[in-house]
Design a protein around this motif. Structure first.
Motif, PDB file in Angstrom:
ATOM      1  N   UNK A 117       0.835  -1.203   0.000  1.00  0.00           N
ATOM      2  CA  UNK A 117       0.000   0.000   0.000  1.00  0.00           C
ATOM      3  C   UNK A 117       0.866   1.247   0.000  1.00  0.00           C
ATOM      4  N   UNK A 118       1.853   1.264   0.877  1.00  0.00           N
ATOM      5  CA  UNK A 118       2.742   2.431   0.977  1.00  0.00           C
ATOM      6  C   UNK A 118       3.391   2.686  -0.375  1.00  0.00           C
ATOM      7  N   UNK A 162       2.383   1.936  -3.412  1.00  0.00           N
ATOM      8  CA  UNK A 162       1.442   2.504  -4.404  1.00  0.00           C
ATOM      9  C   UNK A 162       1.275   4.009  -4.130  1.00  0.00           C
ATOM     10  N   UNK A 163       1.223   4.349  -2.847  1.00  0.00           N
ATOM     11  CA  UNK A 163       1.096   5.761  -2.469  1.00  0.00           C
ATOM     12  C   UNK A 163       2.341   6.530  -2.911  1.00  0.00           C
ATOM     13  N   UNK A 164       3.503   5.939  -2.681  1.00  0.00           N
ATOM     14  CA  UNK A 164       4.766   6.562  -3.062  1.00  0.00           C
ATOM     15  C   UNK A 164       4.759   6.865  -4.563  1.00  0.00           C
ATOM     16  N   UNK A 170       2.267   7.467  -6.483  1.00  0.00           N
ATOM     17  CA  UNK A 170       1.390   8.613  -6.750  1.00  0.00           C
ATOM     18  C   UNK A 170       2.117   9.925  -6.460  1.00  0.00           C
ATOM     19  N   UNK A 171       2.809   9.965  -5.331  1.00  0.00           N
ATOM     20  CA  UNK A 171       3.540  11.188  -4.954  1.00  0.00           C
ATOM     21  C   UNK A 171       4.599  11.484  -6.006  1.00  0.00           C
TER      22      UNK A 171
END
Lengths: 256, 256, 256, 256
Positions: free
Chosen positions: A232-233, A235-237, A239-240
């Protein structure tokens, strides 16, 4: 090198790494000795050889026992903080000193299990179960031989056949303890105590395995309640990062 | 100050912090008393001194017991909500009142273990195991003395030697309970009950340690399934910060 | 209303909420009945009243038992999926039907413990321990009375005094089971079986509490390995928000 | 197809998927056979039929046992790595070979429990408890029949009635083990050993369920300490996306 170490008990600090190297080196040879010892001891207890054979077997058993003394001294010598190591390995001392009392030599097999336990550093539950089962079987067999050896000659003993010994070991390691059979000698009771400790650890391992399985299942059930994972982290990374590129693009467009 | 407190049982609320200060203060002295008590009691039970020696030992035992009464009263007095504290520390009361029944004084040693348990506030698994082992050994030894002391004179008792007492304690704390030996007196049975509770907690601690080890191993195995750690969040935070700087840079470039 | 429900066993689906309302309503009254029942039963078993008193007590015991039958029927009637509910509450049926066999009425006290268990929906470990201890004490006391009541008259029974009954209950709930005392009647063995189940759950609760404590301690130890918490996510969210403001600021500066 | 497989024990690797397909196919039929076998065996042990009936029942029991042999051979044949599969399913071998010793055929019922266990792949705690309870009841019943069948004829046996057998099974599966009753024959002791293993797993499952419940409760209590969930990450992701739009908006405004 370790031999030198062992002879000159100098207080110079020895880097931990050397102790570890020694342990890695000695692990499997010792396990092999323990296994061979178990085989020979089985012959001694179940075959009850007489005369010359008896003496030969005793000699071999003693020979197979020496390496463990060497190993203990070597590890104590190589340990960085000897005092600390000594108190953290009291069980090892017991196992090295007690064997002189004969059947307890068998307890050395705990070393074999120990080796296996260490071998599953990256264990999945399946392996934990496998090794637990293996340790249990080994403990039951070894303890049965040991207790039979010390109880058989004792007066008023009720564990007098190998079958009885195995049955007693099973009821003990599972902590059921009917009490239809029980050791009456001091040595037999020491074997029993070690077997009980093994049993408790075994039960603990089984429970723990089921627990970790349930915990995972439960959390997996409700994905909203599921613990955030590295995935999850990441995938977030991503995006950023995409956002960063967007901003960088602005700088370019203006610089033109 | 605590002495004054103890004498004037006034109902004025005492800040929790003072209770805590007292406990921190009394912890190790009490542990020392418990240890000394164990040593003396061992002499009494195993040496079975007669005449004057006997009276001297009894006197010393009583002297070593008083501090625990003082401690109990002090803590009760310093407690903010006395009623709540009283019900939450019923075991302490039992241990302080029962000792008058003699051997049960030994149960004070639970205090020693308790102190150690509290000392591992920041425990790693290794320490949990160490303290569990220590508590188990201590409990077995203390309970053996206590049960021997109360059973030996009883008619129809089957725990009559120290060796038997230790063997009985081991079979009890592991919840194996063969039943070849068991207490027949009320006091002996109370000792047994406390030993069983200790045994269950011991088993629990062992199982729990293995469980937390397995849970960690399993999650570490598949990094995609691994729980997100603070480290992961921090790396992400760094990325966001880098992005913020990028945007800030834009503001500067335009302001020029 | 529930009375009507109970009489007209119509198949119309009743909203789950009504069952829950009933349970919330009946919970404490039933607990009170169970407590009163325990008190009266204690008088019956320990006082062994004769003649009129005996009949009065029997009458009262029966009166205190009725509410549980009412409760069971009511819940079965209000249950949305009766079949499913029935199979999920077989134990309740046993407890409601068996009491006719007399002492087993005591098992209704499991309801009291059940009520408490439900009361700790938002439990911290401390409460789990407290309720476990309470349940254990209650179970031991209730089972002691029940087993004494059914064993005393039996021929060849070895549990004949209240002290023996309590001692037997303790060795059973801790799964030690010396075997110096054990029930010989069918009813006594049913009580024993329920006590053993209680004991296993008790051990489970203790182990689980220690486990969750260790898991937390271990993860708290190495902050890099510590699981990411909501707090961490929130701090990150704050940073992203700050960044958003920064970008918004750009829009303003340009629009000027 | 599997029949062919079984006959031609060729060494050609069979895709894992085919083994799985077979297991999915055979699961419930085998469970049905095990159930039918239990019913018939109950008649045999409790009814003790004589003459013709006896032979008929034996015939039927044998017929119901064959499918398990077929299943074992089929699975061994379909397994990708036969050696590995063989060692991982030693228990299955025991259960398939031992039945020839008669009552142990009952152990096949472990297969039924196994099937159920597999059926709860997506289990919630409630189901774990349900299946644990079911397995326990089944094991107790099956073991009682088996032990009665082998002990009844033995001389010096103390398990001679079905009631005694059930009582013995309960004291064994809970690891209480009073020792008032215990098997004296080899077969009886094998049944006991398997029952003990079942008991330990049962205790493990109960403890594990409570543990996962407590762990969840504890973490839910203090939201600051609560583990970050997927939900939290998603809300954060939304915020980042919103920010990205904001930046994109800037690009548009300038391009104008």
């Amino acid at each position: 090198m370790t031999v030198v170490e062992r002879e000159t008990q100098d207080e110079t600090r020895v880097p931990e790494s050397r102790l570890q190297r020694w342990e890695a080196l000695a692990e499997w040879p010792l396990a092999a000795c323990a296994a061979a010892f178990l085989a020979l001891f089985s012959v001694k207890v179940l075959g009850q050889p007489q005369g010359l054979n008896k003496h030969i077997i005793h000699g071999l058993l003693f020979t197979l026992y020496l390496p463990f003394v060497v190993d203990y001294v070597a590890r104590l010598t190589l340990a960085e903080q000897r005092a600390r190591w000594f108190f953290r390995h009291l069980l090892d001392l017991v196992v090295v000193v007690l064997p002189l009392m004969g059947p307890l030599l068998l307890l050395r097999l705990v070393a074999l299990v120990g080796a296996l336990q260490r071998a599953i550093g990256d264990a999945i539950r399946g392996r934990v179960v496998a090794y637990t089962a293996f340790s249990a079987v080994l403990l039951v067999y070894a303890a049965s031989l040991a207790v039979l050896q010390v109880e058989r000659p004792a007066s008023g003993a009720n564990i007098t056949s190998f079958g009885d010994a195995v049955w007693w070991s099973v009821t003990t390691i599972t902590t059921v303890g009917y009490g239809d059979l029980y050791p009456v000698t001091v040595l037999g009771r020491i074997v029993a105590a070690l077997l009980m400790i093994g049993g408790i650890s075994m039960v603990g391992a089984i429970t723990a395995t089921i627990a970790s399985w349930i915990v995972q299942r439960v959390s997996a059930e409700d994905s909203a309640q599921q613990a955030a994972t590295v995935a999850h982290i990441e995938s977030l990374q991503a995006e950023v990062a995409r956002l960063a590129d967007l901003v960088a693009a602005q700088l370019d467009t203006r610089s033109r």
